[in-house]
Enzyme design. Structure first.
Site, PDB file in Angstrom:
ATOM      1  N   ARG A   1       0.831  -1.193  -0.046  1.00  0.00           N
ATOM      2  CA  ARG A   1       0.080  -0.188   0.061  1.00  0.00           C
ATOM      3  C   ARG A   1       0.831   1.164   0.038  1.00  0.00           C
ATOM      4  O   ARG A   1       0.426   2.282   0.672  1.00  0.00           O
ATOM      5  CB  ARG A   1      -0.953   0.045   1.276  1.00  0.00           C
ATOM      6  CG  ARG A   1      -2.099  -0.865   1.120  1.00  0.00           C
ATOM      7  CD  ARG A   1      -3.237  -0.551   0.389  1.00  0.00           C
ATOM      8  NE  ARG A   1      -4.311  -1.517  -0.020  1.00  0.00           N
ATOM      9  CZ  ARG A   1      -5.172  -1.757   0.663  1.00  0.00           C
ATOM     10  NH1 ARG A   1      -5.433  -0.939   1.817  1.00  0.00           N
ATOM     11  NH2 ARG A   1      -5.893  -2.827   0.490  1.00  0.00           N
TER      12      ARG A   1
ATOM     13  N   ARG B   1      -3.676   6.631   0.159  1.00  0.00           N
ATOM     14  CA  ARG B   1      -4.060   7.567   0.815  1.00  0.00           C
ATOM     15  C   ARG B   1      -3.186   8.316   1.651  1.00  0.00           C
ATOM     16  O   ARG B   1      -3.398   9.427   2.021  1.00  0.00           O
ATOM     17  CB  ARG B   1      -5.659   7.147   1.488  1.00  0.00           C
ATOM     18  CG  ARG B   1      -6.681   7.324   0.729  1.00  0.00           C
ATOM     19  CD  ARG B   1      -7.986   7.040   1.420  1.00  0.00           C
ATOM     20  NE  ARG B   1      -7.839   5.383   1.849  1.00  0.00           N
ATOM     21  CZ  ARG B   1      -8.656   4.732   2.266  1.00  0.00           C
ATOM     22  NH1 ARG B   1      -9.866   5.253   2.453  1.00  0.00           N
ATOM     23  NH2 ARG B   1      -8.495   3.401   2.660  1.00  0.00           N
TER      24      ARG B   1
ATOM     25  N   ARG C   1      -6.925  10.949  -7.345  1.00  0.00           N
ATOM     26  CA  ARG C   1      -8.275  10.061  -7.292  1.00  0.00           C
ATOM     27  C   ARG C   1      -9.393  10.802  -7.030  1.00  0.00           C
ATOM     28  O   ARG C   1     -10.553  10.307  -7.029  1.00  0.00           O
ATOM     29  CB  ARG C   1      -7.787   9.251  -6.190  1.00  0.00           C
ATOM     30  CG  ARG C   1      -7.075   7.948  -6.493  1.00  0.00           C
ATOM     31  CD  ARG C   1      -7.685   6.805  -7.136  1.00  0.00           C
ATOM     32  NE  ARG C   1      -9.334   6.762  -6.940  1.00  0.00           N
ATOM     33  CZ  ARG C   1      -9.829   6.078  -5.902  1.00  0.00           C
ATOM     34  NH1 ARG C   1      -8.916   5.511  -5.093  1.00  0.00           N
ATOM     35  NH2 ARG C   1     -11.026   6.258  -5.489  1.00  0.00           N
TER      36      ARG C   1
ATOM     37  N   ASP D   1      -6.092  -4.094  -7.616  1.00  0.00           N
ATOM     38  CA  ASP D   1      -6.900  -4.618  -6.323  1.00  0.00           C
ATOM     39  C   ASP D   1      -7.041  -5.947  -6.390  1.00  0.00           C
ATOM     40  O   ASP D   1      -7.189  -6.415  -7.676  1.00  0.00           O
ATOM     41  CB  ASP D   1      -8.197  -3.584  -5.904  1.00  0.00           C
ATOM     42  CG  ASP D   1      -8.714  -4.004  -4.781  1.00  0.00           C
ATOM     43  OD1 ASP D   1      -8.008  -3.490  -3.533  1.00  0.00           O
ATOM     44  OD2 ASP D   1      -9.462  -4.958  -4.146  1.00  0.00           O
TER      45      ASP D   1
ATOM     46  N   TYR E   1     -14.449 -12.872   0.631  1.00  0.00           N
ATOM     47  CA  TYR E   1     -15.205 -11.636   0.097  1.00  0.00           C
ATOM     48  C   TYR E   1     -16.511 -12.062  -0.804  1.00  0.00           C
ATOM     49  O   TYR E   1     -17.435 -11.540  -0.484  1.00  0.00           O
ATOM     50  CB  TYR E   1     -14.334 -10.673  -0.773  1.00  0.00           C
ATOM     51  CG  TYR E   1     -13.274  -9.813   0.106  1.00  0.00           C
ATOM     52  CD1 TYR E   1     -14.060  -8.830   1.033  1.00  0.00           C
ATOM     53  CD2 TYR E   1     -11.832 -10.086  -0.023  1.00  0.00           C
ATOM     54  CE1 TYR E   1     -13.009  -8.129   1.545  1.00  0.00           C
ATOM     55  CE2 TYR E   1     -11.106  -9.165   0.725  1.00  0.00           C
ATOM     56  CZ  TYR E   1     -11.438  -8.389   1.412  1.00  0.00           C
ATOM     57  OH  TYR E   1     -10.698  -7.575   2.321  1.00  0.00           O
TER      58      TYR E   1
HETATM   59  O1  CP3 Z   1       0.533   0.145  -3.163  1.00  0.00           O
HETATM   60  C1  CP3 Z   1      -0.049  -1.043  -3.308  1.00  0.00           C
HETATM   61  O2  CP3 Z   1       0.210  -1.767  -2.463  1.00  0.00           O
HETATM   62  C2  CP3 Z   1      -0.801  -1.362  -4.303  1.00  0.00           C
HETATM   63  C3  CP3 Z   1      -2.288  -1.123  -4.204  1.00  0.00           C
HETATM   64  C4  CP3 Z   1      -3.047  -2.294  -3.358  1.00  0.00           C
HETATM   65  C5  CP3 Z   1      -4.489  -1.791  -3.401  1.00  0.00           C
HETATM   66  N1  CP3 Z   1      -5.096  -3.164  -2.987  1.00  0.00           N
HETATM   67  C6  CP3 Z   1      -5.093  -0.515  -3.578  1.00  0.00           C
HETATM   68  C7  CP3 Z   1      -6.193  -0.317  -2.995  1.00  0.00           C
HETATM   69  C8  CP3 Z   1      -2.978  -3.469  -3.017  1.00  0.00           C
HETATM   70  C9  CP3 Z   1      -1.733  -4.418  -3.216  1.00  0.00           C
HETATM   71  C10 CP3 Z   1      -4.124  -4.231  -2.701  1.00  0.00           C
HETATM   72  C11 CP3 Z   1      -4.621  -5.420  -2.466  1.00  0.00           C
HETATM   73  C12 CP3 Z   1      -5.671  -5.800  -1.586  1.00  0.00           C
HETATM   74  N2  CP3 Z   1      -6.943  -5.341  -1.650  1.00  0.00           N
HETATM   75  C13 CP3 Z   1      -5.644  -6.674  -0.464  1.00  0.00           C
HETATM   76  C14 CP3 Z   1      -4.444  -7.537   0.100  1.00  0.00           C
HETATM   77  C15 CP3 Z   1      -3.588  -6.633   0.575  1.00  0.00           C
HETATM   78  C16 CP3 Z   1      -3.784  -6.322   1.953  1.00  0.00           C
HETATM   79  O3  CP3 Z   1      -4.066  -5.289   2.424  1.00  0.00           O
HETATM   80  O4  CP3 Z   1      -4.028  -7.247   3.031  1.00  0.00           O
HETATM   81  C17 CP3 Z   1      -6.933  -6.888   0.085  1.00  0.00           C
HETATM   82  C18 CP3 Z   1      -7.395  -7.545   1.139  1.00  0.00           C
HETATM   83  C19 CP3 Z   1      -7.826  -6.024  -0.685  1.00  0.00           C
HETATM   84  C20 CP3 Z   1      -9.247  -5.675  -0.680  1.00  0.00           C
HETATM   85  C21 CP3 Z   1      -9.323  -4.136  -0.285  1.00  0.00           C
HETATM   86  N3  CP3 Z   1      -9.495  -3.102  -1.115  1.00  0.00           N
HETATM   87  C22 CP3 Z   1      -9.645  -3.505   0.985  1.00  0.00           C
HETATM   88  C23 CP3 Z   1      -9.365  -4.120   2.447  1.00  0.00           C
HETATM   89  C24 CP3 Z   1      -9.572  -2.188   0.879  1.00  0.00           C
HETATM   90  C25 CP3 Z   1      -9.505  -0.838   1.949  1.00  0.00           C
HETATM   91  C26 CP3 Z   1     -10.738  -0.133   2.011  1.00  0.00           C
HETATM   92  C27 CP3 Z   1     -10.431   1.043   2.750  1.00  0.00           C
HETATM   93  O5  CP3 Z   1     -10.844   2.162   1.839  1.00  0.00           O
HETATM   94  O6  CP3 Z   1      -9.947   1.133   3.716  1.00  0.00           O
HETATM   95  C28 CP3 Z   1      -9.648  -1.692  -0.697  1.00  0.00           C
HETATM   96  C29 CP3 Z   1      -9.645  -0.506  -1.231  1.00  0.00           C
HETATM   97  C30 CP3 Z   1      -8.205  -0.203  -1.778  1.00  0.00           C
HETATM   98  N4  CP3 Z   1      -7.541  -0.850  -2.446  1.00  0.00           N
HETATM   99  C31 CP3 Z   1      -7.581   1.182  -1.532  1.00  0.00           C
HETATM  100  C32 CP3 Z   1      -6.312   1.066  -2.247  1.00  0.00           C
HETATM  101  C33 CP3 Z   1      -5.449   2.184  -2.480  1.00  0.00           C
HETATM  102  C34 CP3 Z   1      -8.331   2.473  -0.784  1.00  0.00           C
HETATM  103  C35 CP3 Z   1      -9.281   2.920  -1.856  1.00  0.00           C
HETATM  104  C36 CP3 Z   1      -9.186   4.397  -1.912  1.00  0.00           C
HETATM  105  O7  CP3 Z   1      -8.044   4.761  -2.059  1.00  0.00           O
HETATM  106  O8  CP3 Z   1     -10.225   4.892  -2.662  1.00  0.00           O
END
Ligand code: CP3
Length: 345
Positions: free
Chosen positions: A28, A32, A41, A77, A152
């Protein structure tokens, strides 16, 4: 097209080869915590931004420019291939993936069709653009592991207890294995597409595997993750396998066959190495919350992680899970600098 960047510190560490310094990147790292990310974004949905190669490229590059990390991680994602497979879903800010019609029956499974590379051509396009822009910095591709994706799809969104997931696992093992088999296929196609387009490594995220006992992990999950990893054994790129809260599972996760095992902050890396096996490089594992403490604490903890990482034949420095959204990005920049100087050999 290949650009595995075999001589980069990141790929070398993944292979247990000697390195000029311990490489570092952050799960990540794009997201944000960066004001430039929040700006780009604004008004664009998460899934839409994942589908636009221009945005994916810019967002992926942002933390590389700012922090001088040793690897970029594709902005995408884990649910992107599920949407490509026909699942009606959304990513809700602050919540995570939300599935319109959860999959809980054989009829539901029928709605989850296999994918082809064409279904995720925007990902290949993004990877090709990025490889051109990144030069000597490796790009990490990734996918969700079958269990985490299934959780999920079955729950319909994030869960604390995984009740419905486990209900299917225990109550309908045939449906369970059919679902995880289908997800393993989708994951494999998604990862192969990224490898063919030029990523230098892949990470399989089984983020929520820590919800399982070791016996259940071995029976219901390991064969499916092992199939994904085993099918990519000859692909020529390092394979990283990561989960959260996996202390008791580390031996089994090692057996799933990745080149590198990612470890969360709960298990010290030297202890992790005794559990995983002494021949395997590790990735991790500073507690992401430590970045909210004074710098002296961050430095002490980072040095401890580096020291404990020496027990493994290779160490990729990372956090024990993703960067938390409120993290001060200057802390991350400073941490990269510390890891590089403190580990220089
Ligand atoms: O920089 C990086 O690591 C690459 C980006 C990345 C995202 N998702 C972008 C994202 C990666 C590697 C993921 C994988 C992902 N997505 C996982 C496995 C990694 C982990 O955290 O264990 C999981 C479980 C997800 C499912 C998911 N998608 C979650 C739990 C969330 C967070 C919800 C929140 O808003 O807190 C997302 C959304 C997400 N994926 C965001 C980002 C940048 C946030 C959304 C946004 O910025 O609007």
């Amino acid at each position: 097209m290949t650009s595995v960047l075999n001589d980069s510190p990141f790929v070398r560490a993944c292979r247990g080869q000697d390195v000029p310094h311990t490489p570092v990147w952050f799960m990540r790292q794009a997201g944000r915590s960066l004001p430039e990310y929040r700006k780009i974004r604004a008004g664009v949905g998460m899934l839409e931004s994942c589908r636009r190669p221009d945005l994916v490229t810019e967002i992926t590059l942002q933390p590389v420019r700012r922090h001088n990390v040793d690897a970029a991680v594709l902005f995408s994602d884990i649910v992107v291939p599920l949407e490509a497979a026909g699942v009606d879903l959304d990513i809700v800010a602050g919540t995570g993936p939300v599935i319109a019609e959860p999959i809980r029956t054989a009829a539901g499974l029928d709605r989850l069709r296999p994918i082809t590379a064409d279904d995720v051509s925007f990902v290949a396009e993004s990877v090709r653009q990025l490889v051109g822009e990144l030069g000597g910095t490796p790009l990490i591709g990734f996918a969700g592991a079958p269990f985490t994706l299934a959780s999920y799809l079955i729950e319909g969104g994030p869960s604390r207890t995984y009740t419905r997931t486990k209900a299917m696992m225990y109550g309908e093992p045939e449906l369970w294995h059919a679902l995880l088999g289908r997800l393993a296929e989708i994951t494999l196609t998604f990862l192969r597409t990224q490898i063919d387009a030029g990523v230098s490594a892949v990470q399989l995220f089984d983020s929520w595997a820590g919800a399982l006992s070791e016996a259940d992990y071995r029976e219901f999950v390991l064969p499916h993750s092992a199939r994904v990893l085993g099918s990519l054994a000859g692909a020529g790129v390092p394979r990283i396998h990561f989960g959260v809260g996996t202390g008791v599972l580390l031996g089994a996760i090692g057996e799933a066959g990745a080149d590198v095992v990612g470890v969360d902050w709960r298990t010290p890396l030297d202890r992790a190495t005794t559990l995983i096996g002494p021949e395997r490089p590790v990735q991790g594992n500073l507690d992401p919350a430590v970045l909210f403490a004074p710098w002296e604490v961050v430095e002490r903890e980072a040095r401890r992680v580096l020291e404990q990482g020496r027990a493994a034949p290779g160490h990729v420095f990372n956090l024990g899970h993703g960067v938390l959204p409120d993290t001060n990005p200057d802390m991350l920049t400073r941490l990269v600098e510390l890891v590089h100087t403190a580990s220089a050999r």
